[in-house]
Write a protein that holds these residues in place. Structure first.
Motif, PDB file in Angstrom:
ATOM      1  N   ARG A  86      15.624   8.868  57.731  1.00  0.00           N
ATOM      2  CA  ARG A  86      14.856   8.448  56.565  1.00  0.00           C
ATOM      3  C   ARG A  86      13.685   9.407  56.433  1.00  0.00           C
ATOM      4  N   ALA A  87      13.324   9.714  55.197  1.00  0.00           N
ATOM      5  CA  ALA A  87      12.181  10.595  54.960  1.00  0.00           C
ATOM      6  C   ALA A  87      11.352  10.017  53.829  1.00  0.00           C
ATOM      7  N   ARG A  88      10.062  10.148  53.969  1.00  0.00           N
ATOM      8  CA  ARG A  88       9.153   9.702  52.907  1.00  0.00           C
ATOM      9  C   ARG A  88       8.368  10.897  52.410  1.00  0.00           C
ATOM     10  N   ILE A  89       8.378  11.085  51.101  1.00  0.00           N
ATOM     11  CA  ILE A  89       7.553  12.117  50.476  1.00  0.00           C
ATOM     12  C   ILE A  89       6.455  11.410  49.687  1.00  0.00           C
ATOM     13  N   THR A  90       5.219  11.674  50.069  1.00  0.00           N
ATOM     14  CA  THR A  90       4.056  11.082  49.418  1.00  0.00           C
ATOM     15  C   THR A  90       3.352  12.167  48.622  1.00  0.00           C
ATOM     16  N   VAL A  91       3.136  11.910  47.355  1.00  0.00           N
ATOM     17  CA  VAL A  91       2.427  12.844  46.477  1.00  0.00           C
ATOM     18  C   VAL A  91       1.075  12.226  46.147  1.00  0.00           C
ATOM     19  N   PHE A  92      -0.008  12.967  46.363  1.00  0.00           N
ATOM     20  CA  PHE A  92      -1.335  12.426  46.106  1.00  0.00           C
ATOM     21  C   PHE A  92      -2.188  13.439  45.348  1.00  0.00           C
ATOM     22  N   ARG A  93      -3.099  12.911  44.539  1.00  0.00           N
ATOM     23  CA  ARG A  93      -3.988  13.783  43.778  1.00  0.00           C
ATOM     24  C   ARG A  93      -4.948  14.485  44.732  1.00  0.00           C
ATOM     25  N   ASN A  94      -5.255  15.723  44.427  1.00  0.00           N
ATOM     26  CA  ASN A  94      -6.092  16.510  45.324  1.00  0.00           C
ATOM     27  C   ASN A  94      -7.520  15.970  45.392  1.00  0.00           C
TER      28      ASN A  94
END
Length: 278
Positions: A86-94
């Motif tokens: 399983r893999a989680r990709i988290t995208v967050f504002r800089n």
């Protein structure tokens, strides 16, 4: 300088400016990798892009589906877990700004862990659930995407643990059933299979989509997306939860009612068949 757990230290902790940590300003996808392939890749990619647009993040020009796939697989291959993970990709504002960000540009973080099983299977252990009513899911677009603000899921999980439950079912501000803490909810009554519509505030689940498509091909089963009340659950013949990592998890008991899992077993078989064919 910062005070970290009572100690004055240099401001080197990455979390002091991270917007996902400070404001929940992030979105994420959790994917399953099987034999070096991301299952349901296209669905995950387009849901992530839609989530980023909803929260007004700037999508990098290089963030294509191929790039998304390459970055996930590069990590699991490096960790030698590409057979099943399983893999989680988290995208967050800089970093930067308070509630109002200084930029809409983003960064991402991927982490991955191995899974024991490859194809999906049914867990036949007792799986008892109940309603979680301390907080409610709101019927809005933000509820249908995966953001890093999951406090209702956290507090609900603590409630379930404290009460000896395997999971809890969430309700919305109209007191209708929405989903479980870790997945979408399906209810079979007679030959009718029902799941709440996205408009009720449930997550626009990737496995939810797969199960709806598979169930439509089963002769004699009527499929419907409609409102479910807590009282409807006790009239059901079968209840089960869905998510990409587990697949299908039958609910064996809700309050005093116990349930069968015949359709869940059939759907898992067809789900595995569809994965093998692809």
């Amino acid at each position: 300088m910062i005070n970290f757990n009572g100690n004055i230290a240099q401001e080197e902790n990455i979390l002091t400016q991270n917007r996902a940590f400070l404001y929940g300003d992030g979105v994420f996808e959790t994917v399953k990798i099987l034999n070096n392939k991301i299952l349901f890749l296209e669905d995950h990619y387009f849901r992530l892009m839609a989530s980023m647009r909803v929260v007004r993040m700037e999508i990098p020009m290089n963030f294509t589906m191929e790039y998304f796939e390459e970055q996930v697989l590069k990590l699991v291959q490096e960790k030698n877990i590409s057979a099943s993970a399983r893999a989680r990709i988290t995208v967050f504002r800089n970093d930067g700004g308070l509630y109002l960000p200084k930029t809409n540009e983003v960064s991402f973080l991927i982490h991955a862990t191995p899974l024991e099983n490859t194809l999906y299977s049914i867990n036949s252990a007792v799986y008892e659930v109940d309603l979680y009513k301390d907080f409610y899911v709101t019927k809005q677009l933000l509820s249908s995407i995966k953001t890093t603000n999951k406090m209702i899921n956290v507090t609900g999980s603590i409630f379930a643990h404290e009460n000896g439950l395997a999971n809890c079912i969430l309700v919305n501000d109209s007191k209708n059933v929405v989903e479980a803490l870790q997945g979408n909810l399906f209810m079979l009554t007679g030959k009718k299979l029902v799941t709440p519509p996205i408009s009720e505030g449930c997550l626009n689940g990737i496995m939810r989509k797969q199960i709806l498509a598979l169930a439509k091909k089963i002769e004699g089963i009527e499929i419907s997306e409609e409102i479910i009340s807590p009282f409807d659950l006790q009239k059901a013949d079968e209840l089960f939860l869905t998510n990409v990592i587990t697949g299908i998890q039958p609910i064996t008991k809700y309050r005093k009612k116990e349930f069968t899992s015949n359709l869940a077993h059939l759907l898992v078989q067809r789900l595995n068949d569809s994965i093998s064919e692809n």
